[in-house]
Design a protein around this motif. Structure first.
Motif, PDB file in Angstrom:
ATOM      1  N   THR A  91       0.834  -1.193   0.000  1.00 53.99           N
ATOM      2  CA  THR A  91       0.000   0.000   0.000  1.00 53.99           C
ATOM      3  C   THR A  91       0.874   1.250   0.000  1.00 53.99           C
ATOM      4  O   THR A  91       2.068   1.200   0.331  1.00 53.99           O
ATOM      5  CB  THR A  91      -0.908   0.044   1.239  1.00 53.99           C
ATOM      6  OG1 THR A  91      -0.091   0.144   2.402  1.00 53.99           O
ATOM      7  CG2 THR A  91      -1.802  -1.188   1.316  1.00 53.99           C
ATOM      8  N   LYS A  92       0.268   2.360  -0.335  1.00 45.37           N
ATOM      9  CA  LYS A  92       0.975   3.636  -0.314  1.00 45.37           C
ATOM     10  C   LYS A  92       1.454   3.942   1.101  1.00 45.37           C
ATOM     11  O   LYS A  92       2.598   4.374   1.300  1.00 45.37           O
ATOM     12  CB  LYS A  92       0.072   4.759  -0.832  1.00 45.37           C
ATOM     13  CG  LYS A  92       0.788   6.097  -0.921  1.00 45.37           C
ATOM     14  CD  LYS A  92      -0.077   7.140  -1.585  1.00 45.37           C
ATOM     15  CE  LYS A  92      -0.922   7.819  -0.557  1.00 45.37           C
ATOM     16  NZ  LYS A  92      -1.617   9.006  -1.053  1.00 45.37           N
ATOM     17  N   ASP A  93       0.608   3.692   2.091  1.00 46.97           N
ATOM     18  CA  ASP A  93       0.989   3.947   3.486  1.00 46.97           C
ATOM     19  C   ASP A  93       2.189   3.108   3.907  1.00 46.97           C
ATOM     20  O   ASP A  93       3.049   3.571   4.654  1.00 46.97           O
ATOM     21  CB  ASP A  93      -0.190   3.678   4.420  1.00 46.97           C
ATOM     22  CG  ASP A  93      -1.297   4.693   4.252  1.00 46.97           C
ATOM     23  OD1 ASP A  93      -1.005   5.832   3.817  1.00 46.97           O
ATOM     24  OD2 ASP A  93      -2.459   4.360   4.556  1.00 46.97           O
ATOM     25  N   TRP A  94       2.255   1.861   3.423  1.00 49.84           N
ATOM     26  CA  TRP A  94       3.393   1.009   3.753  1.00 49.84           C
ATOM     27  C   TRP A  94       4.673   1.623   3.198  1.00 49.84           C
ATOM     28  O   TRP A  94       5.691   1.681   3.885  1.00 49.84           O
ATOM     29  CB  TRP A  94       3.178  -0.399   3.177  1.00 49.84           C
ATOM     30  CG  TRP A  94       4.222  -1.369   3.623  1.00 49.84           C
ATOM     31  CD1 TRP A  94       4.192  -2.147   4.729  1.00 49.84           C
ATOM     32  CD2 TRP A  94       5.483  -1.646   2.973  1.00 49.84           C
ATOM     33  NE1 TRP A  94       5.345  -2.898   4.811  1.00 49.84           N
ATOM     34  CE2 TRP A  94       6.151  -2.610   3.748  1.00 49.84           C
ATOM     35  CE3 TRP A  94       6.097  -1.179   1.821  1.00 49.84           C
ATOM     36  CZ2 TRP A  94       7.399  -3.112   3.410  1.00 49.84           C
ATOM     37  CZ3 TRP A  94       7.336  -1.682   1.491  1.00 49.84           C
ATOM     38  CH2 TRP A  94       7.984  -2.634   2.265  1.00 49.84           C
ATOM     39  N   TYR A  95       4.611   2.091   1.957  1.00 46.08           N
ATOM     40  CA  TYR A  95       5.797   2.702   1.356  1.00 46.08           C
ATOM     41  C   TYR A  95       6.180   4.001   2.047  1.00 46.08           C
ATOM     42  O   TYR A  95       7.362   4.331   2.144  1.00 46.08           O
ATOM     43  CB  TYR A  95       5.585   2.940  -0.141  1.00 46.08           C
ATOM     44  CG  TYR A  95       5.851   1.705  -0.981  1.00 46.08           C
ATOM     45  CD1 TYR A  95       7.107   1.118  -1.022  1.00 46.08           C
ATOM     46  CD2 TYR A  95       4.843   1.123  -1.734  1.00 46.08           C
ATOM     47  CE1 TYR A  95       7.359  -0.004  -1.783  1.00 46.08           C
ATOM     48  CE2 TYR A  95       5.086   0.004  -2.510  1.00 46.08           C
ATOM     49  CZ  TYR A  95       6.349  -0.555  -2.523  1.00 46.08           C
ATOM     50  OH  TYR A  95       6.605  -1.676  -3.287  1.00 46.08           O
ATOM     51  N   VAL A  96       5.224   4.747   2.557  1.00 42.40           N
ATOM     52  CA  VAL A  96       5.539   5.977   3.298  1.00 42.40           C
ATOM     53  C   VAL A  96       6.350   5.627   4.543  1.00 42.40           C
ATOM     54  O   VAL A  96       7.298   6.329   4.898  1.00 42.40           O
ATOM     55  CB  VAL A  96       4.247   6.744   3.678  1.00 42.40           C
ATOM     56  CG1 VAL A  96       4.538   7.830   4.702  1.00 42.40           C
ATOM     57  CG2 VAL A  96       3.595   7.342   2.430  1.00 42.40           C
ATOM     58  N   GLN A  97       6.021   4.539   5.191  1.00 40.84           N
ATOM     59  CA  GLN A  97       6.685   4.147   6.444  1.00 40.84           C
ATOM     60  C   GLN A  97       8.012   3.412   6.244  1.00 40.84           C
ATOM     61  O   GLN A  97       8.792   3.296   7.175  1.00 40.84           O
ATOM     62  CB  GLN A  97       5.742   3.265   7.282  1.00 40.84           C
ATOM     63  CG  GLN A  97       4.472   3.964   7.701  1.00 40.84           C
ATOM     64  CD  GLN A  97       4.752   5.220   8.517  1.00 40.84           C
ATOM     65  OE1 GLN A  97       5.628   5.240   9.375  1.00 40.84           O
ATOM     66  NE2 GLN A  97       4.026   6.286   8.229  1.00 40.84           N
ATOM     67  N   HIS A  98       8.286   2.913   5.051  1.00 41.02           N
ATOM     68  CA  HIS A  98       9.489   2.116   4.795  1.00 41.02           C
ATOM     69  C   HIS A  98      10.349   2.800   3.727  1.00 41.02           C
ATOM     70  O   HIS A  98      10.244   2.507   2.540  1.00 41.02           O
ATOM     71  CB  HIS A  98       9.103   0.701   4.361  1.00 41.02           C
ATOM     72  CG  HIS A  98       8.367  -0.061   5.421  1.00 41.02           C
ATOM     73  ND1 HIS A  98       7.001   0.021   5.565  1.00 41.02           N
ATOM     74  CD2 HIS A  98       8.813  -0.889   6.387  1.00 41.02           C
ATOM     75  CE1 HIS A  98       6.638  -0.738   6.585  1.00 41.02           C
ATOM     76  NE2 HIS A  98       7.720  -1.305   7.105  1.00 41.02           N
ATOM     77  N   ASP A  99      11.220   3.681   4.181  1.00 43.88           N
ATOM     78  CA  ASP A  99      12.023   4.515   3.272  1.00 43.88           C
ATOM     79  C   ASP A  99      12.927   3.703   2.345  1.00 43.88           C
ATOM     80  O   ASP A  99      12.955   3.943   1.137  1.00 43.88           O
ATOM     81  CB  ASP A  99      12.889   5.488   4.064  1.00 43.88           C
ATOM     82  CG  ASP A  99      12.066   6.502   4.838  1.00 43.88           C
ATOM     83  OD1 ASP A  99      10.960   6.846   4.380  1.00 43.88           O
ATOM     84  OD2 ASP A  99      12.536   6.952   5.890  1.00 43.88           O
ATOM     85  N   LYS A 100      13.673   2.783   2.902  1.00 37.11           N
ATOM     86  CA  LYS A 100      14.646   2.015   2.113  1.00 37.11           C
ATOM     87  C   LYS A 100      13.946   1.254   0.983  1.00 37.11           C
ATOM     88  O   LYS A 100      14.381   1.301  -0.169  1.00 37.11           O
ATOM     89  CB  LYS A 100      15.401   1.050   3.024  1.00 37.11           C
ATOM     90  CG  LYS A 100      16.464   0.255   2.345  1.00 37.11           C
ATOM     91  CD  LYS A 100      17.178  -0.646   3.348  1.00 37.11           C
ATOM     92  CE  LYS A 100      18.169  -1.549   2.659  1.00 37.11           C
ATOM     93  NZ  LYS A 100      18.813  -2.473   3.601  1.00 37.11           N
ATOM     94  N   GLU A 101      12.857   0.558   1.320  1.00 33.18           N
ATOM     95  CA  GLU A 101      12.123  -0.214   0.326  1.00 33.18           C
ATOM     96  C   GLU A 101      11.461   0.693  -0.709  1.00 33.18           C
ATOM     97  O   GLU A 101      11.426   0.382  -1.895  1.00 33.18           O
ATOM     98  CB  GLU A 101      11.070  -1.098   0.998  1.00 33.18           C
ATOM     99  CG  GLU A 101      11.652  -2.220   1.840  1.00 33.18           C
ATOM    100  CD  GLU A 101      12.003  -1.804   3.263  1.00 33.18           C
ATOM    101  OE1 GLU A 101      11.904  -0.604   3.611  1.00 33.18           O
ATOM    102  OE2 GLU A 101      12.379  -2.695   4.041  1.00 33.18           O
ATOM    103  N   ARG A 102      10.935   1.848  -0.242  1.00 32.97           N
ATOM    104  CA  ARG A 102      10.291   2.783  -1.170  1.00 32.97           C
ATOM    105  C   ARG A 102      11.290   3.306  -2.183  1.00 32.97           C
ATOM    106  O   ARG A 102      11.024   3.316  -3.389  1.00 32.97           O
ATOM    107  CB  ARG A 102       9.664   3.951  -0.404  1.00 32.97           C
ATOM    108  CG  ARG A 102       8.970   4.947  -1.334  1.00 32.97           C
ATOM    109  CD  ARG A 102       8.435   6.170  -0.596  1.00 32.97           C
ATOM    110  NE  ARG A 102       9.504   7.031  -0.144  1.00 32.97           N
ATOM    111  CZ  ARG A 102       9.844   7.225   1.122  1.00 32.97           C
ATOM    112  NH1 ARG A 102       9.207   6.623   2.099  1.00 32.97           N
ATOM    113  NH2 ARG A 102      10.836   8.037   1.436  1.00 32.97           N
TER     114      ARG A 102
END
Length: 72
Positions: free
Chosen positions: A27-38
């Motif tokens: 989800t977009k929220d997951w990517y907001v919280q996970h900088d390295k993976e985003r």
């Protein structure tokens, strides 16, 4: 009518083949919280036009834009 049904089945099969098994949809929220993976995913998405249109890439790119504009 048969041509339309055949076309629909063909499109469905091709759409299923387009799923990216290497990258489960986040989800977009997951990517907001996970900088390295985003950041890694955004880099991959920008490098491959075929992946860029996937829902997972859109979520990563949207999250990246959100973090850039509004911060966390």
């Amino acid at each position: 009518m048969k041509k339309a049904a055949l076309m629909l089945v063909s499109i469905s099969i091709l759409a299923a083949c387009g799923k990216d098994a290497d990258h489960p949809a986040r989800t977009k929220d997951w990517y907001v919280q996970h900088d390295k993976e985003r950041l890694a995913r955004v880099s991959e998405c920008k490098n491959d036009a075929a992946q860029k249109v996937t829902p997972d890439c859109q979520n990563a790119l949207d999250a990246d834009a959100q973090v850039y504009v509004f911060g966390k």
